[in-house]
Design a protein around this motif. Sequence first.
Motif, PDB file in Angstrom:
ATOM      1  N   GLY A  53      39.415  29.847  44.136  1.00 58.42           N
ATOM      2  CA  GLY A  53      38.367  29.705  45.140  1.00 58.42           C
ATOM      3  C   GLY A  53      38.835  29.066  46.434  1.00 58.42           C
ATOM      4  O   GLY A  53      38.401  29.448  47.518  1.00 58.42           O
TER       5      GLY A  53
ATOM      6  N   SER B  84      35.358  30.078  36.653  1.00 61.61           N
ATOM      7  CA  SER B  84      34.551  30.499  37.800  1.00 61.61           C
ATOM      8  C   SER B  84      33.744  31.747  37.426  1.00 61.61           C
ATOM      9  O   SER B  84      34.120  32.498  36.529  1.00 61.61           O
TER      10      SER B  84
ATOM     11  N   TYR C 267      35.171  25.113  37.237  1.00 59.13           N
ATOM     12  CA  TYR C 267      33.983  24.816  38.038  1.00 59.13           C
ATOM     13  C   TYR C 267      32.862  24.474  37.084  1.00 59.13           C
ATOM     14  O   TYR C 267      32.559  25.271  36.176  1.00 59.13           O
TER      15      TYR C 267
END
Length: 184
Positions: free
Chosen positions: A12, A66, A61
């Motif tokens: 990310g 993710s 995350y």
Amino acid sequence: MRKNIVIVYHSGYGHTHKIAEAVAEGSGGALLPIDADGNLPENGWDRLAHADAIIFGSPTYMGNVSWQFKKFADTSSKVWAAQGWKDKLGAAFTNSASVAGDKQTTLTTLFTLAQQHGMLWAGTGMMPSNAKASTRDDINYLSSFAGLATATPSDASVDEMVQGDLRTAVLFGKRVRAAAERLA
């Protein structure tokens, strides 16, 4: 015998990409990034089909992979139905801002994905740096065995990543390459 290793990952903010590059340096593997929409490049599925080993990578995350990596994993159900990755070597890595950060949950998710596909598994195979004299720049300071775990402070740039983590990632890549060659 040199094996075809593919590192499929989502990043990310660039930190997981930097870890993927270090794993590729050690393994001789090729990077296969998952884009911001959770998709592979056009030839991505074909590259994975021809790989001898697949190394999965995702940032942690909110205690797991993710959503982009999860989309890729869910899309792999077509490969699962055909048993396309059965008996390939699998391994995984994750990075998050916190030293613990529930990275083990992410690694368990990646391990479970590999097991769903019938893959074999390579952990880190590294002893931890857990003595009083150990520092963050030592190898496997986060003491992860099921897969590679690294931590980058939330306010650190990609250029400020912990050198011990990057060296650990290179060694992890070498371990996966050696395991793939032994399986051949």
